[in-house]
Design a protein around this motif. Structure first.
Motif, PDB file in Angstrom:
ATOM      1  N   GLY A 142       1.025  -1.145   0.107  1.00 16.42           N
ATOM      2  CA  GLY A 142      -0.194  -0.113   0.056  1.00 16.42           C
ATOM      3  C   GLY A 142       0.924   0.878   0.510  1.00 16.42           C
ATOM      4  N   LEU A 143       1.902   1.313  -0.482  1.00 17.83           N
ATOM      5  CA  LEU A 143       2.743   2.594  -0.508  1.00 17.83           C
ATOM      6  C   LEU A 143       2.779   3.307  -1.987  1.00 17.83           C
ATOM      7  N   ARG A 144       2.442   4.073  -1.953  1.00 17.59           N
ATOM      8  CA  ARG A 144       2.645   5.206  -2.914  1.00 17.59           C
ATOM      9  C   ARG A 144       4.036   5.763  -3.233  1.00 17.59           C
ATOM     10  N   VAL A 145       4.730   5.960  -4.270  1.00 10.43           N
ATOM     11  CA  VAL A 145       5.914   6.893  -3.862  1.00 10.43           C
ATOM     12  C   VAL A 145       6.114   8.380  -4.846  1.00 10.43           C
ATOM     13  N   VAL A 146       6.805   8.833  -4.239  1.00 11.69           N
ATOM     14  CA  VAL A 146       7.405  10.200  -6.095  1.00 11.69           C
ATOM     15  C   VAL A 146       8.656   9.856  -5.378  1.00 11.69           C
ATOM     16  N   LEU A 147       9.410   9.826  -6.911  1.00 13.76           N
ATOM     17  CA  LEU A 147      10.537   9.301  -7.036  1.00 13.76           C
ATOM     18  C   LEU A 147      11.353  10.864  -7.439  1.00 13.76           C
ATOM     19  N   ALA A 148      11.786  12.116  -6.804  1.00 15.51           N
ATOM     20  CA  ALA A 148      12.732  13.031  -7.206  1.00 15.51           C
ATOM     21  C   ALA A 148      13.558  12.969  -7.669  1.00 15.51           C
ATOM     22  N   ALA A 149      14.083  13.159  -9.125  1.00 13.92           N
ATOM     23  CA  ALA A 149      15.499  13.255  -9.285  1.00 13.92           C
ATOM     24  C   ALA A 149      15.840  13.522 -10.894  1.00 13.92           C
ATOM     25  N   ARG A 150      16.386  13.275 -11.728  1.00 11.06           N
ATOM     26  CA  ARG A 150      16.703  14.089 -12.779  1.00 11.06           C
ATOM     27  C   ARG A 150      16.285  13.104 -13.975  1.00 11.06           C
ATOM     28  N   PRO A 151      16.026  13.219 -14.973  1.00  7.25           N
ATOM     29  CA  PRO A 151      14.658  12.602 -15.384  1.00  7.25           C
ATOM     30  C   PRO A 151      16.474  11.414 -16.538  1.00  7.25           C
ATOM     31  N   GLY A 152      15.850  10.359 -16.801  1.00  2.00           N
ATOM     32  CA  GLY A 152      17.186   9.529 -17.623  1.00  2.00           C
ATOM     33  C   GLY A 152      16.225   7.954 -16.816  1.00  2.00           C
ATOM     34  N   GLU A 153      17.751   7.084 -18.077  1.00  2.00           N
ATOM     35  CA  GLU A 153      17.371   5.875 -17.693  1.00  2.00           C
ATOM     36  C   GLU A 153      17.183   5.314 -16.200  1.00  2.00           C
ATOM     37  N   ARG A 154      18.543   5.875 -15.357  1.00  3.22           N
ATOM     38  CA  ARG A 154      18.283   5.081 -13.430  1.00  3.22           C
ATOM     39  C   ARG A 154      16.788   6.293 -13.044  1.00  3.22           C
ATOM     40  N   ARG A 155      16.256   6.726 -13.660  1.00  6.13           N
ATOM     41  CA  ARG A 155      15.056   6.646 -12.588  1.00  6.13           C
ATOM     42  C   ARG A 155      13.596   6.222 -13.154  1.00  6.13           C
ATOM     43  N   THR A 156      13.903   5.984 -14.694  1.00  8.84           N
ATOM     44  CA  THR A 156      12.731   5.397 -14.731  1.00  8.84           C
ATOM     45  C   THR A 156      12.691   3.856 -15.076  1.00  8.84           C
ATOM     46  N   ALA A 157      13.952   3.595 -14.141  1.00  6.99           N
ATOM     47  CA  ALA A 157      14.807   2.424 -13.863  1.00  6.99           C
ATOM     48  C   ALA A 157      13.758   1.567 -12.616  1.00  6.99           C
ATOM     49  N   ALA A 158      14.296   2.967 -11.707  1.00  5.85           N
ATOM     50  CA  ALA A 158      14.018   3.214  -9.853  1.00  5.85           C
ATOM     51  C   ALA A 158      12.867   3.159 -10.304  1.00  5.85           C
ATOM     52  N   ALA A 159      12.028   3.727 -10.985  1.00  9.86           N
ATOM     53  CA  ALA A 159      10.220   3.669 -10.763  1.00  9.86           C
ATOM     54  C   ALA A 159       9.183   2.435 -11.348  1.00  9.86           C
ATOM     55  N   ALA A 160      10.184   1.752 -12.566  1.00  5.59           N
ATOM     56  CA  ALA A 160       9.426   0.192 -12.855  1.00  5.59           C
ATOM     57  C   ALA A 160       9.833  -0.965 -11.855  1.00  5.59           C
ATOM     58  N   GLU A 161      11.375  -0.782 -11.289  1.00  5.29           N
ATOM     59  CA  GLU A 161      11.463  -1.520 -10.181  1.00  5.29           C
ATOM     60  C   GLU A 161      10.329  -1.725  -9.140  1.00  5.29           C
ATOM     61  N   LEU A 162       9.841  -0.602  -8.562  1.00  2.00           N
ATOM     62  CA  LEU A 162       9.345   0.069  -7.106  1.00  2.00           C
ATOM     63  C   LEU A 162       7.623  -0.548  -7.839  1.00  2.00           C
ATOM     64  N   GLY A 163       6.867   0.101  -9.114  1.00  2.51           N
ATOM     65  CA  GLY A 163       6.184  -0.556  -9.101  1.00  2.51           C
ATOM     66  C   GLY A 163       6.118  -1.885  -9.482  1.00  2.51           C
ATOM     67  N   THR A 164       6.825  -2.643  -9.824  1.00  2.00           N
ATOM     68  CA  THR A 164       6.923  -4.605  -9.448  1.00  2.00           C
ATOM     69  C   THR A 164       6.873  -5.181  -8.825  1.00  2.00           C
ATOM     70  N   LEU A 165       7.072  -3.938  -6.787  1.00  2.43           N
ATOM     71  CA  LEU A 165       6.692  -4.831  -5.989  1.00  2.43           C
ATOM     72  C   LEU A 165       5.598  -3.780  -5.175  1.00  2.43           C
ATOM     73  N   GLY A 166       4.461  -3.647  -5.944  1.00  2.00           N
ATOM     74  CA  GLY A 166       3.522  -3.436  -6.184  1.00  2.00           C
ATOM     75  C   GLY A 166       3.241  -1.771  -5.414  1.00  2.00           C
ATOM     76  N   CYS A 167       4.176  -0.664  -5.891  1.00  2.00           N
ATOM     77  CA  CYS A 167       4.154   0.405  -5.603  1.00  2.00           C
ATOM     78  C   CYS A 167       3.402   1.442  -7.008  1.00  2.00           C
ATOM     79  N   GLN A 168       2.617   2.356  -6.193  1.00  2.00           N
ATOM     80  CA  GLN A 168       2.286   3.466  -6.939  1.00  2.00           C
ATOM     81  C   GLN A 168       3.610   4.781  -6.761  1.00  2.00           C
ATOM     82  N   VAL A 169       4.118   4.483  -7.624  1.00  2.00           N
ATOM     83  CA  VAL A 169       4.980   5.256  -8.359  1.00  2.00           C
ATOM     84  C   VAL A 169       4.418   6.576  -9.332  1.00  2.00           C
TER      85      VAL A 169
END
Length: 260
Positions: free
Chosen positions: A42-69
């Motif tokens: 039940g976690l909502r995560v806001v990833l604040a960082a420079r746009p790019g592959e690292r942020r996209t990959a981090a968002a995708a990973e947390l999404g697979t863990l069930g987070c709303q990102v």
């Protein structure tokens, strides 16, 4: 506004926030914190960082863990954009835990001889966290609950010749967030300052591993335990507290001879 809310009591009672803001959303420690909270669901995560592959990959990973990102742009050196970053971070509702995790190490010898690198370290590691910290705390005061986790460093406790530009910036960071915690007393908002020693991460991948080294996962575990326990200041690993206590009192002529 009363300094309590349903969301705050949820954190205090179960240690499980419903929303997490990572200022520095690609930081190894910040992501380790997010993974651990994500396991509780039940976690909502806001990833604040420079746009790019690292942020996209981090968002995708947390999404697979069930987070709303959601992803938000953060440029530490663009001070004019910081208010918009914080506004975007709160666009979907209150934030229960906000982690200030961005920073740079830089080349330690170049940093004190290159004025542009020295300025970058000062802006990214100190000026931006102060600016964003004030903006963030104003929003948290409005909602009357929340925890700010400030990822500091033992490098700021007693600044060493070997990395004094970086260390001085972390000393300022550390002092600001300790003071912010005092200023926020009675508002429902708390600040936790985390002082890791050497952390085996992307930032230190090219450095020799220091004594009492920790992993991002170990820092994350200690941080989450401290948030739940309502701590204000921790060292990771814990023995680092006693090491630094001793080093703070070493006379300067002797201190400069130490191999650190």
């Amino acid at each position: 506004m009363a300094p309590s809310s349903e969301s705050d009591s949820l954190i205090n009672a179960t240690g499980n926030p419903s929303s997490l803001l990572l200022l520095g959303g690609t930081s190894d420690i910040a992501l380790a914190i997010a993974r651990r909270y994500a396991r509780r669901g039940g976690l909502r995560v806001v990833l604040a960082a420079r746009p790019g592959e690292r942020r996209t990959a981090a968002a995708a990973e947390l999404g697979t863990l069930g987070c709303q990102v959601s992803e938000v742009d953060l440029d530490a050196r663009d001070h004019g954009s910081h208010a918009a970053t914080i506004d975007a971070a709160f666009a979907d509702g209150d934030i229960d835990v906000a982690v200030v995790a961005f920073g740079i190490l830089g080349d330690t010898e170049q940093a004190w001889q290159d004025p542009e690198l020295a300025l970058e370290l000062a802006e990214v590691n100190y000026a931006a966290p102060v600016h964003l910290g004030v903006l963030l705390s104003n929003r948290l005061k409005e909602q009357a609950h929340g925890v700010v986790v400030a990822l500091s460093s033992v490098a700021g406790e007693r600044v060493r010749r070997s990395n004094f530009v970086y260390g001085s910036s972390k000393a300022g960071f550390d002092g600001f967030y300790l003071g912010l915690g005092e200023a926020l007393r009675g508002t429902g908002v708390r600040v936790l300052v985390v002082r890791p020693g050497f952390v085996k991460s992307k930032m230190t991948a090219d450095l020799e591993v220091g004594p009492l080294a920790a992993t991002p996962e170990e820092v994350a575990e200690a941080t989450i335990e401290a948030v739940t326990a309502k701590r204000e200041l921790i060292w990771v690993p814990t023995p680092m507290r006693f090491v630094m206590s001793g080093l703070r009192h070493v006379p300067r002529p002797l201190f400069r001879r130490l191999p650190i």
